[in-house]
Scaffold this active site. Structure first.
Site, PDB file in Angstrom:
ATOM      1  N   HIS A  14      -2.463  13.920 -87.801  1.00  0.00           N
ATOM      2  CA  HIS A  14      -2.694  13.368 -89.144  1.00  0.00           C
ATOM      3  C   HIS A  14      -4.179  13.265 -89.458  1.00  0.00           C
ATOM      4  CE1 HIS A  14      -3.162   9.823 -91.886  1.00  0.00           C
ATOM      5  NE2 HIS A  14      -2.372  10.588 -92.606  1.00  0.00           N
ATOM      6  N   GLU A  43      -5.469  16.647 -90.284  1.00  0.00           N
ATOM      7  CA  GLU A  43      -5.081  17.001 -91.651  1.00  0.00           C
ATOM      8  C   GLU A  43      -6.110  16.472 -92.654  1.00  0.00           C
ATOM      9  OE1 GLU A  43      -2.907  14.903 -95.029  1.00  0.00           O
ATOM     10  OE2 GLU A  43      -1.621  14.871 -93.242  1.00  0.00           O
ATOM     11  N   HIS A  44      -6.560  15.238 -92.466  1.00  0.00           N
ATOM     12  CA  HIS A  44      -7.586  14.665 -93.336  1.00  0.00           C
ATOM     13  C   HIS A  44      -8.911  15.417 -93.200  1.00  0.00           C
ATOM     14  CE1 HIS A  44      -6.073  10.543 -94.747  1.00  0.00           C
ATOM     15  NE2 HIS A  44      -5.022  11.145 -94.201  1.00  0.00           N
ATOM     16  N   GLU A  92      -5.256   3.188 -93.957  1.00  0.00           N
ATOM     17  CA  GLU A  92      -3.905   3.672 -94.238  1.00  0.00           C
ATOM     18  C   GLU A  92      -2.896   3.043 -93.277  1.00  0.00           C
ATOM     19  OE1 GLU A  92      -1.585   7.979 -94.750  1.00  0.00           O
ATOM     20  OE2 GLU A  92      -3.692   7.920 -94.145  1.00  0.00           O
TER      21      GLU A  92
END
Length: 422
Positions: free
Chosen positions: A51, A54-55, A131
């Site tokens: 994840h 991905e950022h 997040e």
């Protein structure tokens, strides 16, 4: 039923697959790269790195700054986004048909030439930690992470997609770079596109921009082993959030479509048994539904309810009662309605370039081939009452997984849940 498709598939010189679906009546193209790298491919000490990567893909390359990436795609009215799941990571764009070369160029750039700048990495780690904090503060979100971890304890597939704040803060540039090099390769990435496009032109652009992509180095993923169990977290909330689940079936399992139909009639819409009994007749919950998840080697069947602390004592037994009932019999009309819902969802998705683009990539990743709509619909139509009752007995006799967050004083114990299902 007849449907019109113009699906073409090619393989680049490095082995990367390109698949397209020509839709001549639209003016746009959705295209993306699906990578066979997600949470279940992570070692425990790097949980969350898929994840974070991905950022980071959007935070600058050797040719483009993060701002330039955003400005270039938006200068032509396009959209660029990504998501991470337990099975894969997807990077995708939606653009006008004349801007396809730019879309391929940008996707290739961010997936091969990410600079992973240390300052950008530190900033994005802070963003992801926020997040994670937001998810923790959202009980009807975080409950599913706890449920997954309880169903698949001490396994990659049971860990959260976001990881933990402590782990995310610990990732160095080298750690992220090594993971990307190991998992992002010609054999683990699929370029998929749907819309008003020219297949050969996309293949040529992909051959140009992805030609230097080497094979991935990673080994096989860890198999999923369902165990089940109990998770509870006492919190001062207005509602109790509960998830009850069972061992599900894999994509290629013969009971896959029967499980989908079961989910639809049990808790998939306003006419479903759970909605009618829990919400309409008893007023015990605003939100109650069931859903099924499948993987290449297993799955889950789950039921969620958000209810008041006073109603929580009644909700779980009522859900268990509906589970027991569906193991005994279902009606032909219920099965017809559920099949119709599933078919409509599939056929309506054919009108979207986004949905068709993703469907191509996912089918290749899951099945290794493209299933025709006629083939899928035939399998759905073949599900009858006997098949639904059969799969209900298969699923609901496995060890249950139960997760609850909120004021738990009135919530049934795990032993009571097991007894109520017997």
């Amino acid at each position: 039923m007849t449907t019109s498709f113009d699906i073409k598939q090619s393989k680049l010189s490095n082995g990367m697959v390109v698949i397209t679906d020509h839709m001549p009546t639209v003016e746009t193209v959705s295209l993306g790269v699906w990578v066979n790298a997600g949470t279940r491919h992570e070692a425990p000490e790097i949980n969350g790195i898929s994840h974070l990567l991905e950022h980071m893909a959007f935070k600058g390359t050797e040719r483009r700054t993060a701002q330039a990436i955003a400005e270039e795609i938006e200068a032509v009215g396009g959209l660029l986004n990504a998501y991470t799941s337990r099975d894969h990571t997807a990077y995708y764009a939606k653009i006008l048909k004349e801007d396809v070369p730019l879309g391929v160029d940008i996707l290739a750039d961010i997936l091969q030439n990410s600079s992973l700048d240390p300052d950008e990495l530190a900033r994005e780690q802070a963003v992801v930690v926020q997040e994670i904090s937001q998810a923790i503060d959202t009980p009807d979100d975080i409950i599913f992470d706890h449920f997954q971890a309880t169903a698949f304890p001490h396994q990659a597939v049971g860990r959260p997609v976001l990881g933990t704040a402590e782990l995310v803060r610990s990732f160095s540039r080298k750690t992220v770079s090594t993971y990307m090099r190991n998992h992002y390769g010609s054999g683990t990435m699929i370029l998929s596109a749907a819309g008003n496009l020219d297949h050969d032109a996309i293949v040529a652009a992909a051959e140009t921009h992805f030609s230097d992509l080497a094979p991935a180095r990673a080994g096989a993923e860890e198999p999923a082993r369902y165990e089940g169990g109990d998770y509870r977290e006492e919190r001062e909330l207005e509602q109790v959030h509960v998830v009850l689940g069972f061992d599900g079936v894999a994509y290629e399992d013969p009971d896959y479509y029967a499980m989908s139909v079961l989910s639809g009639l049990l808790g998939g819409g306003m006419s479903s048994r759970l909605f009618q009994e829990v919400r309409e007749r008893r007023g015990l919950a605003y939100s109650v539904y069931s859903f099924s998840q499948s993987m290449s080697d297993g799955g889950l069947f789950s039921i969620y309810a958000g209810t008041g602390s006073d109603e929580s004592a009644e909700v779980v037994p009522v859900i268990c009662e509906e589970v027991r009932k569906v193991m005994k019999s279902v009606t032909a009309e219920e099965v017809r309605r559920s099949r119709a819902q599933i078919k409509a969802g599939i056929l309506m998705g054919l009108e979207s370039t986004n949905a068709r683009c993703e469907q191509l990539a996912r089918q290749l990743m899951v099945h290794g081939r493209i299933q025709t709509i006629e083939e899928v619909v035939a399998k759905i139509e073949a599900v009858d009452e006997a098949a639904v009752v059969k799969v209900a007995n298969r699923l609901f006799t496995t060890r249950p997984t139960f997760a609850a967050i909120g004021p738990l004083e009135s919530v049934a114990s795990y032993e009571q849940v097991v007894a109520a299902l017997s």
